[in-house]
Design a protein around this motif. Structure first.
Motif, mmCIF file in Angstrom:
data_model
loop_
_atom_site.group_PDB
_atom_site.id
_atom_site.type_symbol
_atom_site.label_atom_id
_atom_site.label_comp_id
_atom_site.label_asym_id
_atom_site.label_seq_id
_atom_site.Cartn_x
_atom_site.Cartn_y
_atom_site.Cartn_z
ATOM 1 N N GLU A 79 -151.186 24.159 -8.654
ATOM 2 C CA GLU A 79 -150.072 23.683 -8.001
ATOM 3 C C GLU A 79 -150.507 23.039 -6.517
ATOM 4 N N SER A 95 -148.822 21.911 -17.758
ATOM 5 C CA SER A 95 -147.344 21.240 -17.721
ATOM 6 C C SER A 95 -146.761 21.413 -16.229
ATOM 7 N N ASP A 96 -146.631 22.847 -15.868
ATOM 8 C CA ASP A 96 -145.937 23.228 -14.939
ATOM 9 C C ASP A 96 -146.594 22.670 -13.561
ATOM 10 N N GLN A 111 -148.163 19.428 -13.533
ATOM 11 C CA GLN A 111 -147.892 18.155 -13.746
ATOM 12 C C GLN A 111 -146.519 17.774 -12.963
ATOM 13 N N ASP A 112 -145.507 18.624 -13.346
ATOM 14 C CA ASP A 112 -144.181 18.459 -12.982
ATOM 15 C C ASP A 112 -143.844 18.453 -11.540
ATOM 16 N N ILE A 163 -142.918 14.925 -9.988
ATOM 17 C CA ILE A 163 -141.684 14.383 -10.380
ATOM 18 C C ILE A 163 -141.142 13.999 -9.238
ATOM 19 N N SER A 175 -144.268 15.134 -19.577
ATOM 20 C CA SER A 175 -142.763 15.425 -20.129
ATOM 21 C C SER A 175 -142.226 13.856 -20.109
ATOM 22 N N LEU A 186 -141.787 12.992 -16.362
ATOM 23 C CA LEU A 186 -142.775 12.270 -15.721
ATOM 24 C C LEU A 186 -143.172 10.965 -16.283
#
Length: 360
Positions: A117, A164-165, A167-168, A171, A211, A214
């Motif tokens: 992240e 995925s976490d 990527q978010d 957002i 998601s 996103l």
């Protein structure tokens, strides 16, 4: 480091004169913080001849309308997602878009399964963090944060390879145009001109799907494989010439061999010969334009260092067999069948047939 020692200059370095020439004659409106107008950015991408006869070389050979859609997306509040199979110039287009719009293509997050992240948000200089606690001086901004602060474009390569976490984390950046920093009880607000260009590989579907939240924040542009053999030959010829200069390989007339490699790749990709008479099995690999460029460049290196300097079938055989046969069993059968039913039957391809047989 001098320019002569740089193996691959960034786009804004390699094409600095073209960008300068475009800026000098560009009288169309420019969005905030853009170095060029959207029209001039597209001219830079697809090529043009300026009023003073300056030639702008094409960086993308294909539909101008597709590039117009991509550039227009970046002039809105939505990010741009370039989607396509491997080798369709997604990263190449992304780099040149950032160079033309922001003058800087280096604000890059390379997506992998291990991307953390911090690569999207920010990290910390732990020595300073331990010494003085959370502070702006101890913070290490990500390329995305830097782009927000400077009103530039950030690039996210292989977005669907990122967990995925992670990527978010994009957002809030894309929807609110802010990046919260709770440790300092503050936030970074994006300056006008900020946006994100992401790329995603069609072959990675199911790895880390975006998601719905996103995906809604991106305008998606699908980059296709070259529409015609002529376009693909032009792309390969241009990129091989560029790479040859940077690798100090002597220039050589290789149009016939480039056309032959492109023909092989297109026939195996499509599962049918160019005359439409013979159906073929397709190998497991993508046989992309990028791989064709690699095969030709490798052949030129062989011809230069271990041959007479002329690119021929013997120099191509090893590279093309390696590109086609990714699975030794299944792809080996596909390639052997193609050699016997197609290559062997072409009278002017006998040298290529025997060179490939020798390599196998």
């Amino acid at each position: 480091m001098t320019e002569q020692t740089i193996l691959r200059p960034h786009a804004e370095q390699a094409f600095a004169e073209e960008l300068k020439a475009l800026a000098a004659v560009d009288e169309r409106p420019r969005p905030a913080s853009w170095q060029l107008s959207p029209w001039a950015v597209v001219d830079y991408l697809v090529g043009a001849t300026l009023p003073d006869r300056t030639l702008i070389t094409p960086k993308y050979i294909g539909s101008r309308r597709l590039m117009e859609i991509a550039v227009a997306s970046l002039a809105t509040d939505r990010a741009l997602l370039l989607l396509g199979v491997p080798g369709t110039a997604k990263s190449w287009v992304s780099e040149h878009l950032a160079a033309a719009i922001s003058g800087d293509s280096t604000l890059l997050v390379q997506g992998t399964a291990g991307t953390a992240e911090e690569a999207v948000r920010y990290g910390w200089n732990y020595a300073r963090l331990l010494a003085e606690g959370p502070s702006e001086g101890a913070m290490v901004p990500s390329p995305v944060m830097t782009a927000m602060q400077q009103g530039r474009l950030a690039r996210v390569e292989e977005l669907t390879r990122i967990p995925s976490d992670v990527q978010d984390a994009l957002i809030t950046v894309l929807s609110e145009k802010t990046l919260p920093v709770p440790e300092l009880n503050t936030e970074v607000q994006a300056v006008a001109g900020f946006n994100i260009i992401a790329t995603a590989n069609d072959r990675d579907r199911g790895v880390n799907e975006l998601s719905a939240a996103l995906r809604r924040r991106f305008n998606t542009v699908v980059l296709p494989l070259p529409a015609s053999a002529e376009d693909e030959v032009r792309i390969v010829t241009q990129r091989v010439a560029d790479l040859g200069r940077s690798l100090e390989l002597p220039a050589t007339e290789a149009s016939a061999e480039i056309a032959r490699v492109v023909t092989v790749f297109r026939e195996l990709r499509s599962g049918i010969t160019e005359d439409g008479r013979t159906n073929l099995k397709s190998p497991s690999g993508t046989l992309s334009t990028a791989e064709a460029i690699s095969v030709i460049t490798n052949g030129l290196a062989l011809a230069t260092h271990f041959g007479d300097g002329e690119l021929g079938a013997a120099e191509l055989a090893g590279g093309i067999v390696g590109a086609v046969i990714k699975d030794p069993v299944a792809d080996g059968v596909v390639w052997a069948e193609y050699l016997e039913t197609v290559v062997k039957q072409r009278k002017d391809w006998k040298d290529f047939y025997w060179a490939c047989r020798e390599v196998q």
